[in-house]
Motif scaffolding. Sequence first.
Motif, PDB file in Angstrom:
ATOM      1  N   UNK A 151       8.197  12.032   4.979  1.00 27.64           N
ATOM      2  CA  UNK A 151       8.714  11.423   3.749  1.00 27.64           C
ATOM      3  C   UNK A 151       7.561  11.003   2.853  1.00 27.64           C
ATOM      4  N   UNK A 152       7.607  11.369   1.583  1.00 32.26           N
ATOM      5  CA  UNK A 152       6.538  10.959   0.677  1.00 32.26           C
ATOM      6  C   UNK A 152       6.861   9.582   0.123  1.00 32.26           C
ATOM      7  N   UNK A 153       5.960   9.064  -0.700  1.00 34.73           N
ATOM      8  CA  UNK A 153       6.157   7.731  -1.229  1.00 34.73           C
ATOM      9  C   UNK A 153       5.282   6.738  -0.494  1.00 34.73           C
ATOM     10  N   UNK A 154       5.328   5.471  -0.910  1.00 38.09           N
ATOM     11  CA  UNK A 154       4.388   4.497  -0.341  1.00 38.09           C
ATOM     12  C   UNK A 154       4.644   4.252   1.148  1.00 38.09           C
ATOM     13  N   UNK A 155       3.557   3.969   1.864  1.00 39.33           N
ATOM     14  CA  UNK A 155       3.669   3.604   3.274  1.00 39.33           C
ATOM     15  C   UNK A 155       2.979   2.262   3.468  1.00 39.33           C
ATOM     16  N   UNK A 156       3.357   1.535   4.513  1.00 40.02           N
ATOM     17  CA  UNK A 156       2.767   0.224   4.759  1.00 40.02           C
ATOM     18  C   UNK A 156       1.519   0.343   5.622  1.00 40.02           C
ATOM     19  N   UNK A 157       0.570  -0.535   5.360  1.00 38.66           N
ATOM     20  CA  UNK A 157      -0.630  -0.567   6.194  1.00 38.66           C
ATOM     21  C   UNK A 157      -0.342  -1.339   7.469  1.00 38.66           C
ATOM     22  N   UNK A 158      -0.790  -0.795   8.581  1.00 32.59           N
ATOM     23  CA  UNK A 158      -0.546  -1.472   9.857  1.00 32.59           C
ATOM     24  C   UNK A 158      -1.866  -1.734  10.584  1.00 32.59           C
ATOM     25  N   UNK A 159      -2.988  -1.656   9.852  1.00 29.82           N
ATOM     26  CA  UNK A 159      -4.283  -1.890  10.482  1.00 29.82           C
ATOM     27  C   UNK A 159      -4.593  -0.814  11.506  1.00 29.82           C
ATOM     28  N   UNK A 160      -5.121  -1.244  12.644  1.00 32.38           N
ATOM     29  CA  UNK A 160      -5.546  -0.267  13.648  1.00 32.38           C
ATOM     30  C   UNK A 160      -4.487  -0.046  14.732  1.00 32.38           C
ATOM     31  N   UNK A 161      -3.235  -0.330  14.376  1.00 31.05           N
ATOM     32  CA  UNK A 161      -2.143  -0.210  15.348  1.00 31.05           C
ATOM     33  C   UNK A 161      -2.061   1.189  15.944  1.00 31.05           C
ATOM     34  N   UNK A 162      -2.203   2.222  15.088  1.00 27.35           N
ATOM     35  CA  UNK A 162      -2.101   3.592  15.587  1.00 27.35           C
ATOM     36  C   UNK A 162      -3.161   3.886  16.643  1.00 27.35           C
ATOM     37  N   UNK A 163      -4.369   3.332  16.425  1.00 25.30           N
ATOM     38  CA  UNK A 163      -5.445   3.549  17.398  1.00 25.30           C
ATOM     39  C   UNK A 163      -5.122   2.825  18.697  1.00 25.30           C
TER      40      UNK A 163
END
Lengths: 426, 299
Positions: B45-57
């Motif tokens: 999905x395009x459009x804005x996404x929220x920042x989650x810091x280094x959660x993905x790592x």
Amino acid sequence: MRGGLSKTLAVLGAAGLLAVSACGNSDDNGGSGDSAASKDVTVFTWWADGGEKAGLDGLVSVFNTECKDYKFVNAAVAGGAGSNAKQVLANDLASKNPPSTFQAHAGAELRDYINAGQVDDVSGLYKEFGLDKAFPQNLIDNLTVEGKIYSIPANVHRANVVWANPTVLKKANIDAAKAPATVDAWIADMDKLKAAGVKAPLAISKGFAQEMLVEAVLLAELGADKFTGLWNGKTDWAGADVTAALEKYKKMLSYTNADREAIDWPDALGYVNKGQAGYTLMGDWVAAQQLADKVPESSYTYWPSPGTAGNFQFLADSFTLPTGGKDPEGAKCWLKVTGSAEGQKAFNTKKGSIPARSDANPADYPKYQQSAMADWKKDKIVPSCAHGAACSVGQNNDILSAISQFSGSQDVAKLQSALGTAMKTS
Amino acid sequence: MHGRIRTWGPGALVLLPTVLLLGYFVYGLIAWSFNTSLTNRHTARSGPADYVGFENYGHLFSEDRFLNSLKNLGVLTVAFIVGTLIFGLIWALLLEKGVPGESIFRSVFLFPMAISMIASGVVWGWLLNPSTGDDARGLNRLFAILHLNFLENPWWTAGSRWTTMMSIALPAVWQMSGYIMALFLAGFRGIPPELREAARVDGASEFKLYRHVLFPQLSPIALSALIILGHISLKLFDLIYAITGPNQFRTEVPAILMWNTLLRSDQAKAAAIAIVMLAVVAVLVIPYLALTVRQEEKR
């Protein structure tokens, strides 16, 4: 000498380019007999050769007579099961340049596109084209996601089919015409075959073939309702019945060929045809392959995977209506042809699948398809995860990874928890 | 003022396209990937996404599948580098001694490099067939014909992580050893003959000549070879994809996991894997670059 070589290379390169552009041209023109057509309908598929291409051509010929105002543009990307095509499509969709319509496995595999807002709800078209009456209600239930349907199936394949070699089974005095009633009975037969000197009674290949066997065992042991519940969250993956079924799958792996991780399904089928193995479990595209390979019908038999008689584990190729497509009216005309009796006949007689509509005439089809069409009408329809009807791309990917790990480790508890975790992701 | 522009102006003008293109397509896109890896963009999905810091790592490093792929990569890299260096050096030594038809051997050893990894991977997939005994095919069949049955093995399909990844490293070693041979051979040829003569006059044995005179001069080449092989191994994708397919847990490396992740439109996670891979390569390459720069400054 040097100059000679580079010149040769340049000529070769130019010839290559010409060949490529020539292919492009022939693809563009392929099937578009109507020169008066005005608007382009770009149809994205991974049907680039063989019976699949023939099926697409059949569909196109119907399209050319039914939708005279539009021109078919072939945007096929070659590569088995759409492995390359899906990447190309993802790019086109992300850059807001969708084709008029694209091919996708019907069911949960569409969820990625739905979540990304890339495909439109077509349930209105089902009413408009009368498809809600023509398709079995059971199928429509399987295609519906939160009250909406996002694609129109062009065909139906069956996943839970076992292909057997009667000559091999005869060695152990097993009646090839009759399917074992349960998974246990099947395992007992494999024991007999092993005793009769067949080293690997069950031929199997890598990846999705193993996934299909896991599904067939689960379906047999849990029954249709609990099996379907595994995919929609109503059945607990941690249950003791799942453990028992996976233990049986583990047992069955011990009857399979040692090179299972290194071969593809046509190789496994070859083991059966050559008499090295007694059985292989694979979807009914095997029937088309056997016809193409000119394997005589007397030298193989088929029945629903043991314990799953009365259940039709389906998968279907379907067409969608992408959001923001350039010419939705042309795409709708394509979808209408896809769902129509005539279109389904033109497509399926050539591709080797059966029509999703229940009003087709079996006499138009080869022998295997006739039996499959009879079952399609009376059997209970359950979805297949390996082919996108029950699982999203991501879930399927995690499941394949877990099954390939199990092939080496044989750790049932780990497989069971990995399967449960996979279905919790999106 | 004008004079100054005349000195650095033309140079800057020539460099400008490179700087712009590299700046955008390499460093700009690295920054963009890093940015994506910090968001929760888990669909297409395009459009804005929220920042989650280094959660993905954080998720990555607690995930069994990712850790497995990192371990596989470590083993593969060690097996690949050691194997390639050993074979490359042996071949270079043999050719360095001067054999009849040297150029033919040189070409033969180099040829595998000319084949794309996806093509050689398909063939190696057949060669590494795990069947043994009467059904043996590929290399196992060859062993059987040569009465070396004890060598028959299941290759990458069974056994420990080491035997699995060494089987995968084997085709890569076959493919790259010729290149390393060429590097070492050039190194040997670059050593002035006077040095050998002087050593021989001083009574050095052949072993001592190599150990104390020739090999030390090859160390910069060995370092370059290490860096080149290291980064090839860390990025290896096509060979493994062709031999084992994309969904094989036993042989999955981060590059393949990234492909699988992107295929399911999980852009943030795929970007995080890419950044981890970049960091691993950087650990290898940056000290090397620093060393080279320092050496050049000395000159």
